[in-house]
Design a protein around this motif. Structure first.
Motif, PDB file in Angstrom:
ATOM      1  N   SER A 538       8.080   1.532  15.764  1.00 37.86           N
ATOM      2  CA  SER A 538       8.408   1.122  14.396  1.00 37.86           C
ATOM      3  C   SER A 538       7.574  -0.081  13.958  1.00 37.86           C
ATOM      4  CB  SER A 538       9.900   0.790  14.289  1.00 37.86           C
ATOM      5  OG  SER A 538      10.226  -0.296  15.130  1.00 37.86           O
ATOM      6  N   ASP A 539       7.184  -0.932  14.914  1.00 40.45           N
ATOM      7  CA  ASP A 539       6.377  -2.104  14.564  1.00 40.45           C
ATOM      8  C   ASP A 539       4.935  -1.734  14.252  1.00 40.45           C
ATOM      9  OD1 ASP A 539       8.688  -3.379  15.141  1.00 40.45           O
ATOM     10  OD2 ASP A 539       7.906  -4.607  16.778  1.00 40.45           O
ATOM     11  N   ARG A 540       4.492  -0.566  14.673  1.00 40.43           N
ATOM     12  CA  ARG A 540       3.097  -0.182  14.450  1.00 40.43           C
ATOM     13  C   ARG A 540       2.822   0.220  13.004  1.00 40.43           C
ATOM     14  NH1 ARG A 540       2.062   3.180  20.102  1.00 40.43           N
ATOM     15  NH2 ARG A 540       2.352   1.367  21.471  1.00 40.43           N
ATOM     16  N   LYS A 541       3.848   0.203  12.186  1.00 43.34           N
ATOM     17  CA  LYS A 541       3.635   0.435  10.759  1.00 43.34           C
ATOM     18  C   LYS A 541       2.947  -0.763  10.101  1.00 43.34           C
ATOM     19  CE  LYS A 541       7.886   3.177  10.433  1.00 43.34           C
ATOM     20  NZ  LYS A 541       9.243   3.259   9.829  1.00 43.34           N
ATOM     21  N   ASP A 542       2.845  -1.850  10.829  1.00 43.24           N
ATOM     22  CA  ASP A 542       2.259  -3.066  10.265  1.00 43.24           C
ATOM     23  C   ASP A 542       1.228  -3.633  11.235  1.00 43.24           C
ATOM     24  OD1 ASP A 542       1.817  -5.112   8.500  1.00 43.24           O
ATOM     25  OD2 ASP A 542       3.499  -6.330   9.173  1.00 43.24           O
ATOM     26  N   THR A 543       0.219  -2.832  11.569  1.00 45.76           N
ATOM     27  CA  THR A 543      -0.851  -3.271  12.469  1.00 45.76           C
ATOM     28  C   THR A 543      -2.186  -3.160  11.728  1.00 45.76           C
ATOM     29  OG1 THR A 543      -0.825  -1.030  13.417  1.00 45.76           O
ATOM     30  CG2 THR A 543       0.387  -2.738  14.598  1.00 45.76           C
ATOM     31  N   LEU A 544      -3.027  -2.206  12.130  1.00 50.06           N
ATOM     32  CA  LEU A 544      -4.276  -1.993  11.405  1.00 50.06           C
ATOM     33  C   LEU A 544      -4.004  -1.461  10.008  1.00 50.06           C
ATOM     34  CD1 LEU A 544      -7.376  -1.885  11.351  1.00 50.06           C
ATOM     35  CD2 LEU A 544      -7.229   0.421  12.316  1.00 50.06           C
ATOM     36  N   ALA A 547       2.027   0.144   6.263  1.00 52.49           N
ATOM     37  CA  ALA A 547       2.807   1.222   5.660  1.00 52.49           C
ATOM     38  C   ALA A 547       3.413   0.749   4.345  1.00 52.49           C
ATOM     39  CB  ALA A 547       3.905   1.665   6.624  1.00 52.49           C
ATOM     40  N   PRO A 548       3.817   1.672   3.491  1.00 52.88           N
ATOM     41  CA  PRO A 548       4.525   1.268   2.265  1.00 52.88           C
ATOM     42  C   PRO A 548       5.742   0.404   2.596  1.00 52.88           C
ATOM     43  CG  PRO A 548       3.936   3.573   2.162  1.00 52.88           C
ATOM     44  CD  PRO A 548       3.604   3.133   3.548  1.00 52.88           C
ATOM     45  N   LEU A 549       6.061  -0.482   1.704  1.00 51.39           N
ATOM     46  CA  LEU A 549       7.141  -1.436   1.964  1.00 51.39           C
ATOM     47  C   LEU A 549       8.468  -0.738   2.203  1.00 51.39           C
ATOM     48  CD1 LEU A 549       7.427  -4.505   2.148  1.00 51.39           C
ATOM     49  CD2 LEU A 549       8.152  -4.508  -0.238  1.00 51.39           C
ATOM     50  N   VAL A 550       8.712   0.371   1.519  1.00 51.88           N
ATOM     51  CA  VAL A 550       9.989   1.070   1.690  1.00 51.88           C
ATOM     52  C   VAL A 550      10.105   1.698   3.068  1.00 51.88           C
ATOM     53  CG1 VAL A 550      10.267   1.506  -0.759  1.00 51.88           C
ATOM     54  CG2 VAL A 550       8.978   3.133   0.629  1.00 51.88           C
TER      55      VAL A 550
END
Length: 580
Positions: A538-544, A547-550
């Motif tokens: 789930s944390d990999r949505k914010d790496t390279l 992901a959309p904020l929602v």
């Protein structure tokens, strides 16, 4: 006998010369104090006495002036005396050598007068607040209270609870407490017959106005940044997180400076183990002075031999607020605009707060460009050395011939050529930072153009190496974290050396060593390569990619938050009955 006469009589009976050396076990002799200067009146006349007068700007006479250099009053930690004259002698010995030390004695009451006095440090305490509020309450309003009808302690309580029109008032019973608070801008009030002091806040030093942070500039986002005043900085975070669960704990660190250090965390979100670990590391610090948050950063990091920062530094309140909402802990230090955020991961240091203010697609595009530029800044000079010196066969024939033609007449090998230019650009960048802003920018741009062009025309370096170094410098400045940019600049020279020795094999060896070091590095127990290793899907949505904020409805598991739910998207739920 008046208060001032009592002090003069006591001081005159003490030796004026420096005490002779004594054995270690012998009691320390107190330094003598000089006679009061001319113009000092007895208490109750409205004139000040002490290190400086309250009405004049120059240094006055008084007992503080007679203390000789090198005297050791050995007064630390002792309790206050119920006798006013003893307390004033004690603080004359502590502060009397300082020209900004001021005290004023006066009479309270009419029928049965009681002697009182205030002391403060001029410039640290605000003179207007002292004159208009504190002295008015003590010398005008206090006279309306007849002390002969109540005991001195009752009179003290009446003053403490009813006459001081200030928001922050404290009571102290030891010399250490009073001396610390006086040094931080409080005014100490003593009343004869009571073994305590009343400390009234009257901080009066100037502070810098809130302005845009010099580092981590953004196109879209808040323009306010931290300043050097701790309470202003904490208020800027409170303004963003209006939650009573935002906790603030203040400690003093530094035997000499006693610098205020604030620990901020969001109760119910931050992991209690993380909060306890931060408090324990700060409690274990035993240092003489803390002049900037960098002192704290270097003393609490896990591996001080690592070139990578294990504590995130930021002067942006929005970045600190976002970290608190993720479950991390912020450390604010007085006298510096840079806050510390723990724990931290390399992935986090490559993000900008602006990434979350744009829509996900442009934010992702900017992040990809930034990360590519960062790795080019790390690898490009080493790749140039390796390819031109060892592996020219990997280049197309025309490109290889062009590179060879550009180096014709250059007297230095490729690695030395690249090293000279890299060092020159680093020197220009450092000079641009240290010089005044306008001059620094001019020297950075003009100097780079002139030096590069002159070096090429003189045949010292080739045109290609100038292009490589220019791209490298531009990529270095794209890093959001200045500390990581410095680390990459250091590692760039390390990889250049390995490339000069072994070509691409040397670069691969260097990258393996760096990766192995990062794999074992931790920041307050959190893996430095998280959320990649250890991996949290789930944390990999914010790496390279961002992901959309929602889609980022969970807080990062990497920080171990107690409350993991961050967002609940209810847009697709059916509207309630009767709603439009």
């Amino acid at each position: 006998m008046g208060l001032w006469q009592s002090i003069r009589r006591s001081i005159r009976t003490r030796p004026r010369s420096r005490p002779a050396p004594q054995a270690p076990d012998a009691p320390v002799a107190k330094a003598g104090a000089g006679t009061p200067g001319p113009g000092k009146a007895a208490p109750g006349t409205g004139h000040a006495a002490g290190g400086r007068t309250a009405d004049q700007g120059g240094p006055g006479g008084g007992p503080g002036q007679g203390i000789k250099d090198g005297a050791s009053p050995a007064l630390s930690g002792g309790p206050l005396s119920p006798r006013l004259v003893d307390n004033l002698k004690t603080f004359h010995q502590l502060f009397g050598d300082s020209d900004d030390y001021t005290f004023r004695s006066f009479i309270l009451g009419e029928e049965a007068p009681v002697e009182g006095a205030i002391l403060y440090l001029e410039g640290v305490a605000d003179s207007k607040t002292i004159n208009d509020t504190i002295l008015e309450a003590l010398m005008v309003e206090a006279r309306l209270v007849p002390p002969n009808k109540m005991g001195k302690q009752q009179f003290w309580d009446r003053l403490y609870h009813g006459l001081m029109h200030m928001g922050s008032i404290k009571q102290a019973t030891t010399v250490d407490e009073v001396s610390y608070l006086v040094a931080t801008g409080f005014v100490a009030f003593f009343l004869d017959g009571t073994p305590q002091a009343m400390l009234v806040e009257a901080k009066g030093w100037d502070k810098r106005g809130i302005s845009q942070p010099a580092s981590k500039a953004v196109i879209r986002g808040p323009r306010d940044g931290f300043i050097e005043t701790l309470r202003v900085n904490t208020a800027m975070i409170r303004r963003r997180i209006r939650d009573p669960n935002l906790k603030l704990k203040t400690v003093q660190i530094g035997r000499r400076t006693k610098t205020d250090v604030a620990i901020l965390y969001l109760a119910g979100v931050a992991n209690p183990g993380l909060v306890d670990e931060v408090k324990q590391r700060l409690d274990r610090l035993d240092v003489d002075a803390v002049l900037e948050s960098g002192y704290i950063e270097q003393l609490i990091e896990d591996d001080w031999l690592s070139p990578f920062p294990q504590v995130q530094a930021s002067e942006r309140p929005d970045e600190c607020a976002a970290a608190l909402l993720e479950g991390r802990v912020c450390i604010l230090v007085d006298n510096t605009p840079f806050a510390l955020i723990v724990p931290v991961a390399l992935n986090t240091l490559m993000h900008s707060s602006e990434d979350y203010y744009h829509r996900w697609l442009p934010a992702t595009a900017m992040r990809v460009v930034r990360i590519i530029a960062n790795f080019l800044a790390l690898l490009l000079p080493a790749l140039y050395i390796a390819v031109t010196s060892f592996h020219s066969e990997v280049l197309p024939t025309k490109l290889a011939l062009s590179l060879a033609a550009s180096r014709e007449g250059v007297p230095f090998p490729t690695w030395l050529e690249a090293l000279i230019m890299e060092f020159s650009f680093e020197l220009l960048a450092e000079a641009g930072v240290r010089l005044p802003k306008n001059i620094g920018q001019t020297i950075g741009i003009v100097g780079a153009l002139i030096i590069g062009q002159a070096a090429v025309q003189a045949g010292i370096v080739s045109q290609v190496v100038v292009i490589v170094v220019a791209f490298t410098s531009i990529g270095s400045f794209s890093m959001p974290s200045y500390d990581v940019a410095l680390t990459f600049r250091i590692l760039r020279f390390f990889l250049m050396g390995l490339a000069a020795l072994g070509g691409l094999y040397g670069i691969i060896l260097g990258l393996v060593l760096i990766l192995a070091h990062l794999a074992r590095l931790k920041s307050f127990g959190v893996g430095y390569l998280g959320p990649l290793a250890p991996g949290y899907m789930s944390d990999r949505k914010d790496t390279l990619l961002r992901a959309p904020l929602v889609a980022m409805h969970r807080r990062p598991y990497l920080w171990g938050p107690v409350d993991t739910k961050r967002l609940d998207d209810k847009r697709r739920e059916s509207p309630t009955e009767g709603s439009p």
